[in-house]
Design a protein around this motif. Structure first.
Motif, mmCIF file in Angstrom:
data_model
loop_
_atom_site.group_PDB
_atom_site.id
_atom_site.type_symbol
_atom_site.label_atom_id
_atom_site.label_comp_id
_atom_site.label_asym_id
_atom_site.label_seq_id
_atom_site.Cartn_x
_atom_site.Cartn_y
_atom_site.Cartn_z
ATOM 1 N N VAL A 79 11.462 4.085 3.653
ATOM 2 C CA VAL A 79 10.312 4.444 4.488
ATOM 3 C C VAL A 79 9.196 5.026 3.632
ATOM 4 O O VAL A 79 8.012 4.709 3.822
ATOM 5 N N LEU A 80 9.561 5.871 2.671
ATOM 6 C CA LEU A 80 8.555 6.460 1.778
ATOM 7 C C LEU A 80 7.866 5.383 0.938
ATOM 8 O O LEU A 80 6.641 5.407 0.758
ATOM 9 N N ALA A 81 8.656 4.429 0.435
ATOM 10 C CA ALA A 81 8.062 3.344 -0.348
ATOM 11 C C ALA A 81 7.120 2.503 0.505
ATOM 12 O O ALA A 81 6.047 2.099 0.050
ATOM 13 N N THR A 82 7.505 2.262 1.746
ATOM 14 C CA THR A 82 6.624 1.527 2.660
ATOM 15 C C THR A 82 5.325 2.279 2.888
ATOM 16 O O THR A 82 4.241 1.681 2.929
ATOM 17 N N PHE A 83 5.419 3.593 3.014
ATOM 18 C CA PHE A 83 4.223 4.413 3.219
ATOM 19 C C PHE A 83 3.282 4.317 2.021
ATOM 20 O O PHE A 83 2.068 4.151 2.183
ATOM 21 N N VAL A 84 3.838 4.383 0.823
ATOM 22 C CA VAL A 84 3.013 4.308 -0.386
ATOM 23 C C VAL A 84 2.308 2.957 -0.467
ATOM 24 O O VAL A 84 1.099 2.866 -0.729
ATOM 25 N N VAL A 85 3.071 1.885 -0.251
ATOM 26 C CA VAL A 85 2.484 0.539 -0.316
ATOM 27 C C VAL A 85 1.433 0.363 0.777
ATOM 28 O O VAL A 85 0.361 -0.217 0.544
ATOM 29 N N ALA A 86 1.716 0.876 1.979
ATOM 30 C CA ALA A 86 0.767 0.738 3.080
ATOM 31 C C ALA A 86 -0.536 1.480 2.791
ATOM 32 O O ALA A 86 -1.626 0.979 3.107
ATOM 33 N N VAL A 87 -0.445 2.659 2.194
ATOM 34 C CA VAL A 87 -1.652 3.420 1.854
ATOM 35 C C VAL A 87 -2.496 2.647 0.847
ATOM 36 O O VAL A 87 -3.727 2.534 0.991
ATOM 37 N N VAL A 146 -12.433 -5.038 13.428
ATOM 38 C CA VAL A 146 -12.838 -6.057 12.460
ATOM 39 C C VAL A 146 -14.210 -6.620 12.825
ATOM 40 O O VAL A 146 -15.053 -6.868 11.954
ATOM 41 N N LYS A 147 -14.452 -6.823 14.110
ATOM 42 C CA LYS A 147 -15.744 -7.345 14.537
ATOM 43 C C LYS A 147 -16.888 -6.413 14.144
ATOM 44 O O LYS A 147 -17.963 -6.862 13.736
ATOM 45 N N THR A 148 -16.667 -5.111 14.283
ATOM 46 C CA THR A 148 -17.713 -4.130 13.973
ATOM 47 C C THR A 148 -17.657 -3.652 12.519
ATOM 48 O O THR A 148 -18.455 -2.792 12.136
ATOM 49 N N LYS A 149 -16.711 -4.202 11.734
ATOM 50 C CA LYS A 149 -16.527 -3.787 10.337
ATOM 51 C C LYS A 149 -16.314 -2.273 10.223
ATOM 52 O O LYS A 149 -16.784 -1.631 9.280
ATOM 53 N N ASP A 150 -15.586 -1.742 11.183
ATOM 54 C CA ASP A 150 -15.271 -0.309 11.188
ATOM 55 C C ASP A 150 -14.045 -0.097 10.300
ATOM 56 O O ASP A 150 -12.912 -0.020 10.776
ATOM 57 N N TYR A 151 -14.279 0.012 8.977
ATOM 58 C CA TYR A 151 -13.145 0.004 8.058
ATOM 59 C C TYR A 151 -12.273 1.246 8.168
ATOM 60 O O TYR A 151 -11.055 1.164 7.960
ATOM 61 N N PRO A 152 -12.779 2.448 8.501
ATOM 62 C CA PRO A 152 -11.835 3.566 8.703
ATOM 63 C C PRO A 152 -10.862 3.305 9.853
ATOM 64 O O PRO A 152 -9.685 3.640 9.761
ATOM 65 N N LEU A 153 -11.346 2.676 10.933
ATOM 66 C CA LEU A 153 -10.460 2.377 12.062
ATOM 67 C C LEU A 153 -9.462 1.289 11.687
ATOM 68 O O LEU A 153 -8.291 1.342 12.084
ATOM 69 N N ILE A 154 -9.898 0.297 10.911
ATOM 70 C CA ILE A 154 -8.974 -0.747 10.445
ATOM 71 C C ILE A 154 -7.874 -0.126 9.594
ATOM 72 O O ILE A 154 -6.684 -0.431 9.767
ATOM 73 N N GLN A 155 -8.255 0.728 8.664
ATOM 74 C CA GLN A 155 -7.265 1.391 7.813
ATOM 75 C C GLN A 155 -6.264 2.173 8.650
ATOM 76 O O GLN A 155 -5.044 2.084 8.435
ATOM 77 N N GLY A 156 -6.754 2.942 9.616
ATOM 78 C CA GLY A 156 -5.866 3.771 10.426
ATOM 79 C C GLY A 156 -4.892 2.958 11.248
ATOM 80 O O GLY A 156 -3.692 3.265 11.296
ATOM 81 N N ILE A 157 -5.375 1.881 11.885
ATOM 82 C CA ILE A 157 -4.497 1.075 12.741
ATOM 83 C C ILE A 157 -3.447 0.350 11.910
ATOM 84 O O ILE A 157 -2.255 0.342 12.264
ATOM 85 N N VAL A 158 -3.860 -0.261 10.803
ATOM 86 C CA VAL A 158 -2.897 -0.991 9.966
ATOM 87 C C VAL A 158 -1.861 -0.038 9.385
ATOM 88 O O VAL A 158 -0.658 -0.354 9.339
ATOM 89 N N LEU A 159 -2.293 1.130 8.957
ATOM 90 C CA LEU A 159 -1.357 2.115 8.396
ATOM 91 C C LEU A 159 -0.346 2.559 9.447
ATOM 92 O O LEU A 159 0.863 2.639 9.172
#
Length: 342
Positions: free
Chosen positions: A43-51, A303-316
């Motif tokens: 789980v920790l390795a997944t977290f590092v890769v996801a970040v 993605v449509k609005t290019k809101d990259y902080p929100l994209i990062q948060g959701i994918v993480l």
């Protein structure tokens, strides 16, 4: 008497000491410690890769996030001001360290499309996606395992070949249909033609609104798991211990529930963890069809609005949710089959 006591003491000195039951229980429990630590390391390795991936992937999205945040009609002064506010003018290593520090603090950034912290937008949608995926997985297990076992038992030793052929062709066809195509077909049949269920999310009737999204996510997985359970059932029924149980005239219910089912659960639960990850991905398209207010619907808008902080948060959060669900499945597997802890 003295001779007997001397003989007993001699025997006790030769024989090994009787093991302490408490110590044995502790040694048995130590396998859990190693098992959990091993899975927690994953789980920790997944977290590092996801970040790392969430930080890098949004940099590859075409366009300037500062322009999207400032608005298409903003002048250069305003764009530069927004770029400084978002920290995009800093060197890449500094941006990464700021991002990692914020994630560790629980600060996922600020969403300029929602005009609110990313964590608020993510965790307000998380229950919808997690609830839909977990409900779909429960439906898969409740339906697929009995269906696969029943067909495997009925078609044992070449019996009822028509049933085996119909089951094989039918499940192969349904499992090949993508989730969004299945969702569209279900809306057409049950919402438009039959008018039996709502075609989209409704806050006032969420119980009825979740039926079609859950079905769209689970039908293909039910077919895939049922096919595997059927094959595993055919293998288990030919094992020596099953022949012995039948020779002892064990009751039908006890024969299959006590001796066959536990040996099927290991494979089934392992595949269920993989299917759960696939369901999280399929939920994105299904949520769009049913206007379901989950993370999938949110990431498309981001993605449509290019809101990259929100994209990062959701994918993480999706990556960590999948990793945690996999950990839960591994723990359940270890309970069902203690050999896995070894």
């Amino acid at each position: 008497m003295e001779a007997q006591e001397q003989k007993r003491s001699t025997v006790n000195a030769v024989l090994p000491a009787r093991p302490n039951p408490t110590l044995l229980r502790r040694m048995a429990g130590s396998s859990w410690i190693g098992f959990v630590l091993n899975r927690a390391g994953g789980v920790l390795a997944t977290f590092v890769v996801a970040v790392i991936m969430t930080f890098l992937i949004v940099r590859l999205i075409p366009g300037d996030p500062a322009v999207s945040a400032a608005g298409q009609n903003a002048d250069l002064v305003r764009i530069e001001q927004v770029r400084q506010e978002l920290g995009l003018d800093l060197p890449m290593p500094v941006q990464f360290m700021n991002y990692v520090t914020g994630v560790l603090r629980g600060d996922l950034g600020f969403s300029f499309s929602l005009n609110s912290p990313v964590s608020d937008g993510v965790f307000s949608r998380l229950p919808f996606t997690a609830g839909l995926a977990v409900l779909a997985l429960l439906v898969v297990l409740v339906v697929a395992v009995p269906m696969g076992m029943s067909v495997g038992i009925l078609t044992r030793n070449g019996r009822r070949t028509w049933l085996g052929s119909a089951f094989g062709y039918g499940t192969a066809f349904l499992s090949a249909i993508p989730a969004y195509v299945m969702a569209t077909a279900l809306v057409l049949i049950f919402a438009i033609w039959l008018k039996a269920l709502p075609p989209a999310y409704s806050a006032g009737n969420i119980t009825a609104a979740i039926i079609l999204p859950c079905a769209a996510l689970s039908i293909a997985s039910i077919c895939s798991i049922a096919r595997i359970v059927r094959r595993e059932t055919a293998v288990v029924l030919e094992q020596d211990y099953m022949r012995t149980a039948r020779g002892w005239r064990v009751g039908t219910g006890r024969l299959y529930a006590k001796y066959a089912l536990p040996n099927l659960l290991t494979t089934t639960l392992t595949l269920s963890g993989i299917i759960m990850i696939g369901m999280l991905g399929g939920a994105i398209s299904v949520e769009l069809v049913f206007n379901w207010p989950g993370l999938g619907f949110g990431i498309v808008n981001a993605v449509k609005t290019k809101d990259y902080p929100l994209i990062q948060g959701i994918v993480l959060v999706l990556a960590m949710l999948g990793s945690i669900l996999t950990l839960i499945v591994d723990i359940v597997l270890a309970i069902v089959d203690p050999r896995i802890r070894g």
